[in-house]
Write a protein that holds these residues in place. Structure first.
Motif, PDB file in Angstrom:
ATOM      1  N   VAL A  49      51.819  37.072  25.952  1.00 25.30           N
ATOM      2  CA  VAL A  49      50.426  37.002  25.921  1.00 25.30           C
ATOM      3  C   VAL A  49      49.831  37.880  27.535  1.00 25.30           C
ATOM      4  N   PRO A  50      49.088  38.925  27.181  1.00 25.34           N
ATOM      5  CA  PRO A  50      48.762  39.590  28.546  1.00 25.34           C
ATOM      6  C   PRO A  50      47.440  38.937  29.047  1.00 25.34           C
ATOM      7  N   PHE A  51      47.158  39.329  30.361  1.00 25.67           N
ATOM      8  CA  PHE A  51      45.899  38.997  30.844  1.00 25.67           C
ATOM      9  C   PHE A  51      44.890  40.038  30.660  1.00 25.67           C
ATOM     10  N   THR A  52      43.776  39.955  30.009  1.00 24.70           N
ATOM     11  CA  THR A  52      42.813  40.965  29.594  1.00 24.70           C
ATOM     12  C   THR A  52      41.380  40.462  29.843  1.00 24.70           C
ATOM     13  N   GLY A  53      40.106  41.412  29.663  1.00 24.28           N
ATOM     14  CA  GLY A  53      39.087  41.083  29.943  1.00 24.28           C
ATOM     15  C   GLY A  53      38.484  40.555  28.730  1.00 24.28           C
ATOM     16  N   GLN A  54      39.036  40.349  27.504  1.00 25.44           N
ATOM     17  CA  GLN A  54      38.485  40.178  26.222  1.00 25.44           C
ATOM     18  C   GLN A  54      37.491  38.895  26.268  1.00 25.44           C
ATOM     19  N   THR A  55      38.039  37.750  27.044  1.00 33.01           N
ATOM     20  CA  THR A  55      37.318  36.625  27.051  1.00 33.01           C
ATOM     21  C   THR A  55      36.084  36.636  27.853  1.00 33.01           C
ATOM     22  N   TRP A  87      42.352  49.108  19.707  1.00 29.87           N
ATOM     23  CA  TRP A  87      41.582  48.272  20.586  1.00 29.87           C
ATOM     24  C   TRP A  87      41.864  46.860  20.900  1.00 29.87           C
ATOM     25  N   PHE A  88      43.061  46.440  20.345  1.00 33.31           N
ATOM     26  CA  PHE A  88      43.472  45.112  20.926  1.00 33.31           C
ATOM     27  C   PHE A  88      44.004  45.284  22.170  1.00 33.31           C
ATOM     28  N   ALA A  89      44.597  44.207  22.791  1.00 32.34           N
ATOM     29  CA  ALA A  89      45.048  44.403  23.947  1.00 32.34           C
ATOM     30  C   ALA A  89      46.332  45.157  24.032  1.00 32.34           C
ATOM     31  N   GLU A  90      46.220  46.060  25.114  1.00 29.49           N
ATOM     32  CA  GLU A  90      47.329  47.000  25.461  1.00 29.49           C
ATOM     33  C   GLU A  90      47.305  48.031  24.506  1.00 29.49           C
ATOM     34  N   ALA A  98      51.903  38.045  17.975  1.00 31.29           N
ATOM     35  CA  ALA A  98      51.917  36.799  18.776  1.00 31.29           C
ATOM     36  C   ALA A  98      50.598  36.286  19.085  1.00 31.29           C
ATOM     37  N   THR A  99      49.633  37.432  19.422  1.00 29.36           N
ATOM     38  CA  THR A  99      48.403  37.073  19.987  1.00 29.36           C
ATOM     39  C   THR A  99      47.376  37.031  19.193  1.00 29.36           C
ATOM     40  N   PHE A 100      47.579  37.289  17.758  1.00 27.46           N
ATOM     41  CA  PHE A 100      46.525  37.638  16.702  1.00 27.46           C
ATOM     42  C   PHE A 100      45.591  36.252  16.651  1.00 27.46           C
ATOM     43  N   PRO A 165      48.767  30.120  32.443  1.00 29.06           N
ATOM     44  CA  PRO A 165      48.626  31.408  33.218  1.00 29.06           C
ATOM     45  C   PRO A 165      47.345  31.960  33.459  1.00 29.06           C
ATOM     46  N   PHE A 166      46.383  31.542  32.455  1.00 25.16           N
ATOM     47  CA  PHE A 166      45.145  32.268  32.294  1.00 25.16           C
ATOM     48  C   PHE A 166      43.998  31.446  32.702  1.00 25.16           C
ATOM     49  N   LEU A 167      44.340  30.301  33.064  1.00 30.07           N
ATOM     50  CA  LEU A 167      43.113  29.179  33.573  1.00 30.07           C
ATOM     51  C   LEU A 167      42.443  29.967  34.652  1.00 30.07           C
ATOM     52  N   GLY A 169      42.076  32.595  35.996  1.00 27.65           N
ATOM     53  CA  GLY A 169      41.607  34.174  35.465  1.00 27.65           C
ATOM     54  C   GLY A 169      40.361  33.934  34.497  1.00 27.65           C
ATOM     55  N   ASP A 170      40.681  33.145  33.455  1.00 26.51           N
ATOM     56  CA  ASP A 170      39.441  32.846  32.632  1.00 26.51           C
ATOM     57  C   ASP A 170      38.177  32.221  33.030  1.00 26.51           C
ATOM     58  N   ALA A 171      38.650  31.398  34.170  1.00 25.80           N
ATOM     59  CA  ALA A 171      37.324  30.717  34.705  1.00 25.80           C
ATOM     60  C   ALA A 171      36.779  31.592  35.627  1.00 25.80           C
ATOM     61  N   LEU A 172      37.356  32.707  36.264  1.00 26.43           N
ATOM     62  CA  LEU A 172      36.396  33.654  36.887  1.00 26.43           C
ATOM     63  C   LEU A 172      35.966  34.650  36.242  1.00 26.43           C
ATOM     64  N   LYS A 173      36.191  34.838  35.095  1.00 29.26           N
ATOM     65  CA  LYS A 173      35.394  35.805  34.055  1.00 29.26           C
ATOM     66  C   LYS A 173      34.350  34.724  33.783  1.00 29.26           C
ATOM     67  N   ILE A 174      34.388  33.443  33.523  1.00 30.23           N
ATOM     68  CA  ILE A 174      33.233  32.745  32.935  1.00 30.23           C
ATOM     69  C   ILE A 174      32.489  32.502  34.197  1.00 30.23           C
TER      70      ILE A 174
HETATM   71  O1  LIG Z   1      46.137  41.210  21.341  1.00 26.86           O
HETATM   72  C1  LIG Z   1      44.977  40.819  21.480  1.00 26.86           C
HETATM   73  O2  LIG Z   1      44.027  41.586  21.799  1.00 26.86           O
HETATM   74  C2  LIG Z   1      44.607  39.450  22.080  1.00 26.86           C
HETATM   75  C3  LIG Z   1      44.899  39.171  23.525  1.00 26.86           C
HETATM   76  C4  LIG Z   1      44.495  37.607  24.055  1.00 26.86           C
HETATM   77  C5  LIG Z   1      44.714  37.407  25.187  1.00 26.86           C
HETATM   78  C6  LIG Z   1      44.498  35.933  25.716  1.00 26.86           C
HETATM   79  S1  LIG Z   1      42.747  35.676  25.435  1.00 26.86           S
HETATM   80  C7  LIG Z   1      42.781  34.069  26.209  1.00 26.86           C
HETATM   81  C8  LIG Z   1      43.703  34.363  27.405  1.00 26.86           C
HETATM   82  N1  LIG Z   1      43.043  35.028  28.594  1.00 26.86           N
HETATM   83  C9  LIG Z   1      43.702  36.040  29.068  1.00 26.86           C
HETATM   84  O3  LIG Z   1      43.489  37.063  29.564  1.00 26.86           O
HETATM   85  N2  LIG Z   1      44.618  36.481  28.061  1.00 26.86           N
HETATM   86  C10 LIG Z   1      44.984  35.390  26.968  1.00 26.86           C
END
Ligand SMILES: O=C(O)CCCC[C@@H]1SC[C@@H]2NC(=O)N[C@@H]21
Length: 190
Positions: A49-55, A87-90, A98-100, A165-167, A169-174
């Protein structure tokens, strides 16, 4: 696509401050999907699962648009990605993977965050933070089962790969998103 309070003349969510109706709503829905697609490209590759800006985009768009428009925006994001726009992650596209589950979770989170925002859940930093934390938890709740099903990880492994691993980073985005909305309300003096 007005909601109860905007019909009564009071803006329920930030985007109700923008004049217009159908064209405005269409632009907001498309813009929200586009912002989420852009945020998906701000990524730090991690497996599975990648870290992304989506959340960040999902909680911000949902609180600003309200439930109906936010849900439509995330459904549009998912469908356009399934149809092949990368335009999904990566830069990914298509159905499954896996990330759907997280992408499905964006829709559920949009419903919850949008609804709470319509009821004032985005008027103070504290309330907005709570609203967005709930939305982020919904995203994890949808992401985990699909992650388990596709990778074969057990619950502990899936939590270690798909949540822990995202707790931070996601908290910072929030924290950033939760500062923006009440500030925008203050600027609008509504
Ligand atoms: O494939 C995708 O487009 C979805 C990727 C989902 C990434 C998840 S969202 C929650 C968590 N926070 C992140 O930065 N990455 C994962």
């Amino acid at each position: 696509m007005a909601n109860a309070s905007s019909v009564a003349g009071r803006p329920a969510v930030l985007s109700d401050l923008i004049p217009g109706s159908r064209v405005r709503d269409l632009a907001l829905v498309v813009g929200g999907a586009g912002l989420t697609g852009l945020a998906a490209q701000l990524t730090f590759p991690m497996w599975p699962v990648p870290f992304t800006g989506q959340t960040f985009a999902v909680v911000l768009v949902s609180a600003a648009l309200g439930m109906n428009r936010a849900v439509l925006s995330m459904v549009l994001y998912m469908l356009v990605g399934i149809a092949g726009v990368p335009w999904f992650a990566e830069g990914a596209s298509g159905f499954g993977g896996a990330t759907f589950g997280y992408i499905i979770g964006f829709i559920a989170a949009a419903a919850l965050v949008g609804k709470l925002a319509e009821h004032g859940g985005d008027r103070t930093v504290l309330r907005t933070t709570g609203t967005m934390i709930l939305g982020n938890l919904v995203i994890y709740a949808f992401g985990l089962p699909v992650l388990i099903a596709v990778t074969g990880l057990d619950l502990g492994g899936a939590l270690a790969a798909g949540v822990t691993p995202f707790l931070i980073g996601d908290a910072l985005k929030i924290a950033v998103a939760a500062g923006l909305l009440p500030a925008a309300w203050k600027l609008s003096r509504r």
